[in-house]
Design a protein around this motif. Structure first.
Motif, PDB file in Angstrom:
ATOM      1  N   HIS A 125       8.088   2.541 -28.740  1.00 28.42           N
ATOM      2  CA  HIS A 125       9.115   3.023 -29.673  1.00 28.42           C
ATOM      3  C   HIS A 125      10.227   1.976 -29.720  1.00 28.42           C
ATOM      4  O   HIS A 125      11.032   1.867 -28.805  1.00 28.42           O
ATOM      5  CB  HIS A 125       9.643   4.383 -29.170  1.00 28.42           C
TER       6      HIS A 125
ATOM      7  N   VAL B 214      13.479   0.397 -31.427  1.00 24.08           N
ATOM      8  CA  VAL B 214      14.653   0.687 -32.257  1.00 24.08           C
ATOM      9  C   VAL B 214      15.275  -0.632 -32.700  1.00 24.08           C
ATOM     10  O   VAL B 214      15.525  -1.515 -31.869  1.00 24.08           O
ATOM     11  CB  VAL B 214      15.688   1.518 -31.482  1.00 24.08           C
TER      12      VAL B 214
ATOM     13  N   ASP C  78      18.965   6.711 -30.468  1.00 26.13           N
ATOM     14  CA  ASP C  78      17.778   7.101 -29.713  1.00 26.13           C
ATOM     15  C   ASP C  78      17.952   8.553 -29.265  1.00 26.13           C
ATOM     16  O   ASP C  78      18.056   8.844 -28.066  1.00 26.13           O
ATOM     17  CB  ASP C  78      17.589   6.168 -28.511  1.00 26.13           C
TER      18      ASP C  78
ATOM     19  N   ARG D 214      15.665   9.828 -26.599  1.00 31.35           N
ATOM     20  CA  ARG D 214      15.733   9.095 -25.321  1.00 31.35           C
ATOM     21  C   ARG D 214      14.369   8.530 -24.920  1.00 31.35           C
ATOM     22  O   ARG D 214      14.002   8.525 -23.751  1.00 31.35           O
ATOM     23  CB  ARG D 214      16.263  10.009 -24.209  1.00 31.35           C
TER      24      ARG D 214
ATOM     25  N   ALA E 131      13.166   5.429 -26.543  1.00 31.83           N
ATOM     26  CA  ALA E 131      13.037   4.045 -26.983  1.00 31.83           C
ATOM     27  C   ALA E 131      12.553   3.172 -25.824  1.00 31.83           C
ATOM     28  O   ALA E 131      13.050   3.272 -24.707  1.00 31.83           O
ATOM     29  CB  ALA E 131      14.366   3.527 -27.513  1.00 31.83           C
TER      30      ALA E 131
ATOM     31  N   VAL F 248      14.892  -2.215 -27.677  1.00 34.95           N
ATOM     32  CA  VAL F 248      15.942  -2.279 -28.695  1.00 34.95           C
ATOM     33  C   VAL F 248      16.108  -3.743 -29.069  1.00 34.95           C
ATOM     34  O   VAL F 248      16.259  -4.600 -28.194  1.00 34.95           O
ATOM     35  CB  VAL F 248      17.276  -1.704 -28.181  1.00 34.95           C
TER      36      VAL F 248
END
Length: 553
Positions: free
Chosen positions: A298, A300, A310, A313, A315, A318
């Motif tokens: 995942h 971001v 997020d 919670r 992610a 990043v």
């Protein structure tokens, strides 16, 4: 020249040199130096509103549409506190606002002096930065300080994390020009340039997705670089799941019924990707968030690496940017999403088109399809944006905005007006009755102010329609009074109070004609909250059956 006039003149000039083009002013006495400096400044577009709350939301709409900082100016006291709701929204949605609040000088604070409150850091952590000019004095060095401070205000509203900034400006009397134009040092700055120039951008942090992955692109509120990422997702054979105001719901890869698809457990299980790339801040669909929380990878995307969204919670990475290789994954990956989307879309449209009654989801669907390609649509953050999310077909063209930073219904009329004023083309809004009533003052536009080309389509179900879709609806005893909140207001009379042209929509066949016109105007569509809940159930059930039937083949 008195110090108050000198400071206001320099501050306005330096902000204009930085790039300021629009300012919203709410009238007051202590802010007179700023008001007069703004009125005399020909390089900006000045908007005047009688209500600070409406003024701040107008600035929000201007900034969201233009992508540039917009200043809002008000007097001291409780006027400043009325900016707070819009400041919260700007902070959450990362919209650059510059709050210039006039204040009493320090010697009047804590003395009971009229219209004097503690304005120091009034907005707390909601703003990205707080500063105060200090009381201006006629002594050398002040001009350089003021110009440097104005540049800092401008830069901090934009980087590294865009959002609202607050500059408190205390003035001593006299507050109006005294006829003397002399000052101890030159007031002007370098011609055409801000005192502090921009520096080099920060290093670029990128993540590269391995080729051939089963990926999904998700787009939510405040996404940047959308066309580039949509093109990359298409080249990689990824489905694109975009909220309406993410402005990525277009093209052959757009899956417009993801809310319904991911609400079917069998589909959600089979649609687990290798990687999900998320732009912006999705938050409309609980099925989407639940599915996202199960993603193995995942990623971001946050260009500033400062306040990445997020909510689940989950992610795993990043990054400032993501590179999606143009190497398609398994051939059946995209086909699986497309076929399910087509089945759900056909089922949803069949329910909506069953009769020519005015239902809230169908009104949302039909309105967005009628809009010209160069139009702007501001959507109420409660039921209207959810309706649009669940029924809007993919299409190119209109830009869609919603105040989903904090998701409050306050200030939406003023936001829509500001957005329309910053937009080069026709503008529309879709909002509920409570949202309109919450910001009636947004309809008050003085005869000397720029007027938007804005059609407000208002869904009137006499209360809070979203609660009929929530567990509170089962509380039949207190429900109507404390959740449904019927108001019985005649919206035609509300429109008449501000001489706003008004049309009552009696059939959806009249919608194309009803939204025609120029200037600010209201189209009212009367619906029933109970019937709306029934329609939503019918849509969900029809989509679920269609997807399950497809998967059983």
């Amino acid at each position: 020249m008195n110090p108050a006039t000198a400071l206001a003149t320099v501050l306005v000039d330096e902000l204009v040199r930085c790039g300021l083009t629009d300012v919203v002013l709410a009238p007051g006495s202590r802010s007179a130096p700023l008001a007069l400096a703004l009125c005399a400044e020909e390089r900006i577009r000045l908007h005047v509103r009688i209500d600070e709350r409406s003024a701040a939301y107008l600035a929000l709409g201007l900034a969201k549409t233009s992508g540039r900082p917009v200043a809002v100016v008000c007097t001291s006291g409780s006027a400043v506190a009325n900016l707070h709701p819009a400041v919260i929204e700007a902070g959450e949605a990362r919209v650059p606002l510059i709050l210039l609040t006039a204040d009493r000088p320090p010697e009047l604070r804590d003395t009971g002096a009229n219209q004097t409150i503690d304005q120091v850091k009034l907005f707390g952590s909601t703003v990205r930065w707080y500063g105060e000019t200090g009381v201006p004095e006629n002594r050398p060095g002040q001009v350089a300080y003021w110009r440097s401070l104005a540049c800092r205000v401008w830069r901090r509203s934009l980087a590294p994390d865009p959002g609202p900034v607050h500059l408190n400006v205390p003035f001593r009397e006299p507050l109006v020009p005294d006829g003397d134009t002399t000052w101890c040092e030159p007031l002007d700055g370098a011609a055409g340039h801000p005192r502090v120039r921009g520096g080099a951008p920060s290093p670029h942090t990128a993540v590269r997705v391995p080729p051939g992955m089963r990926g999904v692109l998700v787009i939510g509120e405040g996404a940047t670089g959308v066309p580039r990422y949509v093109a990359a997702a298409e080249a990689a054979g990824w489905p694109v799941l975009s909220e309406p105001h993410g402005c990525g719901r277009y093209g052959d890869h757009a899956v417009s019924t993801y809310h319904h698809l991911l609400g079917v457990p069998e589909f959600a299980d089979r649609a687990q990707p290798d990687v999900v790339v998320v732009l912006g801040r999705p938050g409309l669909s609980r099925p989407l968030l639940s599915w996202l929380a199960r993603a193995a990878e995942h990623i971001v995307v946050d260009p500033d690496l400062a306040r990445w969204p997020d909510p689940t919670r989950t992610a795993t990475q990043v990054a400032q940017s993501v590179e999606i290789p143009a190497v398609p994954g398994p051939a059946d990956w995209l086909d699986h999403w497309r076929s399910a989307d087509l089945a759900a879309r056909t089922a949803v449209d069949r329910v909506l088109d069953r009769a020519d009654e005015i239902t809230e989801p169908r009104l949302a669907r039909d309105l967005v399809e009628l809009l010209p390609g160069d139009s702007l649509l501001t959507v109420g953050p409660s039921m209207p944006i959810r309706d649009l999310d669940q029924v809007m077909r993919p299409r190119r063209g209109p830009r869609i905005l919603a105040n989903r930073g904090a998701s409050g219904i306050d200030g939406v009329v003023s936001t829509a007006v500001g957005a329309a004023l910053a937009h080069d083309g026709p503008a529309y809004a879709l909002l509920g009755d409570l949202t309109l009533l919450h910001d009636q003052n947004g309809l008050i536009i003085g005869p000397n102010e720029p007027r938007p080309d804005l059609c407000l389509v208002v869904v009137n179900n006499d209360g809070g329609g979203i609660f009929s879709l929530l567990p509170q609806a089962a509380l039949t005893g207190p429900f109507e009074r404390v959740f449904g909140t019927p108001h019985g207001v005649d919206l035609a009379a509300v429109a008449a109070a501000t001489r706003t042209p008004y049309t009552l929509l009696t059939s959806l066949t009249e919608l194309p004609k009803a939204i025609l016109g120029e200037g600010i105007r209201i189209v009212e569509a009367q619906t029933d909250r109970t019937r709306n809940a029934e329609i939503h159930t019918l849509i969900r059930d029809a989509a679920t059956r269609a997807v399950r039937d497809l998967m059983s083949i």
